[in-house]
Design an enzyme around this catalytic site. Sequence first.
Site, mmCIF file in Angstrom:
data_model
loop_
_atom_site.group_PDB
_atom_site.id
_atom_site.type_symbol
_atom_site.label_atom_id
_atom_site.label_comp_id
_atom_site.label_asym_id
_atom_site.label_seq_id
_atom_site.Cartn_x
_atom_site.Cartn_y
_atom_site.Cartn_z
ATOM 1 N N ASN A 90 14.212 2.871 7.344
ATOM 2 C CA ASN A 90 13.140 1.956 7.741
ATOM 3 C C ASN A 90 12.476 2.417 9.033
ATOM 4 O O ASN A 90 11.245 2.428 9.158
ATOM 5 C CB ASN A 90 13.701 0.551 7.961
ATOM 6 C CG ASN A 90 13.967 -0.205 6.678
ATOM 7 O OD1 ASN A 90 13.577 0.223 5.599
ATOM 8 N ND2 ASN A 90 14.641 -1.332 6.793
ATOM 9 N N ARG A 417 4.206 1.734 -8.481
ATOM 10 C CA ARG A 417 5.379 2.606 -8.344
ATOM 11 C C ARG A 417 6.223 2.429 -9.591
ATOM 12 O O ARG A 417 6.335 1.333 -10.126
ATOM 13 C CB ARG A 417 6.240 2.222 -7.132
ATOM 14 C CG ARG A 417 5.539 2.242 -5.787
ATOM 15 C CD ARG A 417 6.539 1.950 -4.671
ATOM 16 N NE ARG A 417 5.890 1.541 -3.435
ATOM 17 C CZ ARG A 417 5.446 2.384 -2.508
ATOM 18 N NH1 ARG A 417 5.599 3.679 -2.689
ATOM 19 N NH2 ARG A 417 4.880 1.931 -1.400
ATOM 20 N N ARG A 447 1.963 4.710 -1.026
ATOM 21 C CA ARG A 447 2.510 5.482 0.087
ATOM 22 C C ARG A 447 3.886 6.071 -0.235
ATOM 23 O O ARG A 447 4.801 5.373 -0.645
ATOM 24 C CB ARG A 447 2.591 4.597 1.325
ATOM 25 C CG ARG A 447 3.103 5.315 2.567
ATOM 26 C CD ARG A 447 3.086 4.379 3.762
ATOM 27 N NE ARG A 447 1.741 4.157 4.246
ATOM 28 C CZ ARG A 447 1.393 3.104 4.976
ATOM 29 N NH1 ARG A 447 2.268 2.175 5.257
ATOM 30 N NH2 ARG A 447 0.157 2.985 5.414
ATOM 31 N N HIS A 477 -2.793 -2.764 -6.147
ATOM 32 C CA HIS A 477 -1.402 -3.136 -5.874
ATOM 33 C C HIS A 477 -0.909 -4.240 -6.802
ATOM 34 O O HIS A 477 0.283 -4.552 -6.820
ATOM 35 C CB HIS A 477 -1.292 -3.586 -4.406
ATOM 36 C CG HIS A 477 0.100 -3.821 -3.927
ATOM 37 N ND1 HIS A 477 0.593 -5.075 -3.638
ATOM 38 C CD2 HIS A 477 1.120 -2.955 -3.696
ATOM 39 C CE1 HIS A 477 1.847 -4.975 -3.229
ATOM 40 N NE2 HIS A 477 2.187 -3.704 -3.262
ATOM 41 N N TYR A 510 15.705 -5.359 -6.201
ATOM 42 C CA TYR A 510 14.679 -6.184 -5.578
ATOM 43 C C TYR A 510 14.630 -7.550 -6.265
ATOM 44 O O TYR A 510 14.676 -7.638 -7.494
ATOM 45 C CB TYR A 510 13.296 -5.545 -5.709
ATOM 46 C CG TYR A 510 13.051 -4.330 -4.856
ATOM 47 C CD1 TYR A 510 14.094 -3.605 -4.300
ATOM 48 C CD2 TYR A 510 11.751 -3.903 -4.619
ATOM 49 C CE1 TYR A 510 13.852 -2.478 -3.531
ATOM 50 C CE2 TYR A 510 11.496 -2.769 -3.847
ATOM 51 C CZ TYR A 510 12.555 -2.063 -3.312
ATOM 52 O OH TYR A 510 12.302 -0.954 -2.547
#
Length: 724
Positions: A90, A417, A447, A477, A510
């Site tokens: 991070n 992604r 990114r 997105h 997630y």
Amino acid sequence: MTGTLPSALHVSLEDGPAPDAFAHPSETFDVEPPYVPDMAELAAVQQFADRFIDRELSWLRFNQRVLELAEDPALPLLERARFLAIFASNLDEFFMVRVAGLKRRIAAGVAVRAASGLLPREQINELWGDTRQLMERHAAVFQDDIVPALADQGIEIVRWADLDKEEQKACKRLFKERVFPVLTPLAVDPAHPFPYISGLSLNLAVVVRHPKEGTEHFARVKVPQTFARFVPVGDQRFVPMEDVIGEHLKKLFPGMEIVGAHTFRVTRNEDLEVEEDDAENLLQALEKELLRRKFGAAVRLEVEESIDPKVLELLVSELGVSRNEVVALRGPLDLTGLHSLADLPRDDLKYDAFLPTTHPSLAEVESASPVDVFESVRRHDVLLHHPYDSFATSVQRFLEQAAADPHVLAIKQTLYRTSGDSPIIDALVDAAEAGKQVLVIVEIKARFDERANIRWARKLEHAGCHVVYGLVGLKTHCKLSMVVRDEPDGIRRYTHIGTGNYNPKTARLYEDLGLLTADTAIGEDVAHLFNNLSGISRNASYEHLLVAPDNVRSGLVSQIHQEIAHHRAGRSSGIRIKANSVVDEAVIDALYLASQAGVRVELLIRGISALRPGVPGLSENISVRSILGRFLEHSRVFWFDNGGEPQAWLGSADLMHRNLDRRVEVLVRPSDPHVIAQIGELLDLALDPDTTSWTLDSEGAWTLQHGTVGLHEALIARQRVRRR
């Protein structure tokens, strides 16, 4: 009667002044009468000049919470080691993107104050003070806590001097047979300029002496990333790779004396800046920029505390960093490599095993064949909650059945992604090869996933899919999938709108929500949106969607104003928001206004909060909590009590400038009362005072409040009951 409100706001600069929080969108809502704040109400909020916490400092507080998980003795030991690795990665990204961006602004003389009131130079000075302390604390936790605790459990991280003779022999063989052929020592002398040091690479700064001439020379040896960061040398014993290389430097510099070797690591500016001319040229422009990325300016130099001062002086000079950008730490450096140790087969030192289950509406019933997803969704909407609900037997199955179903005419999909061996990609390829119309909106500027997305874009194109790279100037997105099916009663659209990426691997880690629906109005909205993304149409009006950059900010601000109107009319009111970050000044000011009016506001924010809760006269009615743990809280939910008839929005948008102004984001408003109730129950549990969480105070400090319930553990237990 419905109120019509003027246009949405636009924020042009990340650190620009806060926009007018109280402009109203061109949306219509059934509130009587429409609420419009007057000048006195606006002034009551805007008089608090320091009402925004600095976003960069708030992000550091988030990563501090990650570090606190590594420090928590109640967590399984290897999970604590993994949190150390997560903290390190991070922080790497923070320096590569955020600190690098501040350095660019300072260098360009762009002295624009952030919403917090800090100038870029003031921000970077505060950041360095905080990050230095956190990095030193991180190294201390590893050395003083995790390493001894691992040793007590038979997992040893040792240095070269701690190896026995047999282990040293094994390392010598490894070096000779595998490592040595890969290494490339680069000397520095009049004939050899100082080598380029790639970002995040681990390196040895080696000083060698000519035995006859007595002259000393500097050389750099890069630690190969193709090998394990921690080399296994025995039964769960590991030694850092740089120790193995450092012990064999004479093999690299025969005939020279090794004076010293010092480990160092450089972090560089690795954010992308791509000029977008048109969709066809964007792919080529991005590929060129990826080649340039590795040559970004250095923003941080990490060294071990034992480094020779002369070597450090040379590194500082050649890398172009200031002394303030140097961090001396107790080695070893680069603890992102702890992920490999956390993966050791030691279940006794990890969270209890967990397997997602199939959502009850999609579960197999008295049959070995999978349930027909279309039939299930046709009966009623399905709210998916990952990772508790299996991604493979829901979203993935939805697309795989669509690819194989002869009644399916078309599939339209966004991809931001996905995983390297993605079954989603395979399903889309199969559908195209079966003759179905397949449209894929690929965001190749995601990114740090750009290379992978370029590969998938080309694979999809070769299979016959229509691949589009979104809208110029905007990242796509949103998480959308739509299947068009020919049925006996006509064409029907099935849609999936989610908060997370179409990635089977991250869907196990997630926490995300997704809505599977055959709702006609939602399907029509999504169809219009796909046409906007792939064609030149520009429909900005949707019945069940809010879409950025058009109206997510303005739509949410209007919903907040509705809650104020409900409260003033004596009706039930309340706002609950779950997001990764809340930074946008317009939304925050609207929430402040709601608090001043007496509306209860509860925020559940995993990462950044620029909002100050509990400020007298401003935000006494706002609370901000954060939950971190086994799973990455990733879903975005916006809940409004709406006079006792709750409305919920879920989707991809965080409350940040980039999401609301520079990305295509989608929030959907489910209409199924059962789905709305389920969302409400999840928020009830997460916001329950008995649920362990961090709480934010008005000064920007977070405090861990231990409750009797852990959110992730409670939801796993609920899932196991459901499985029975």
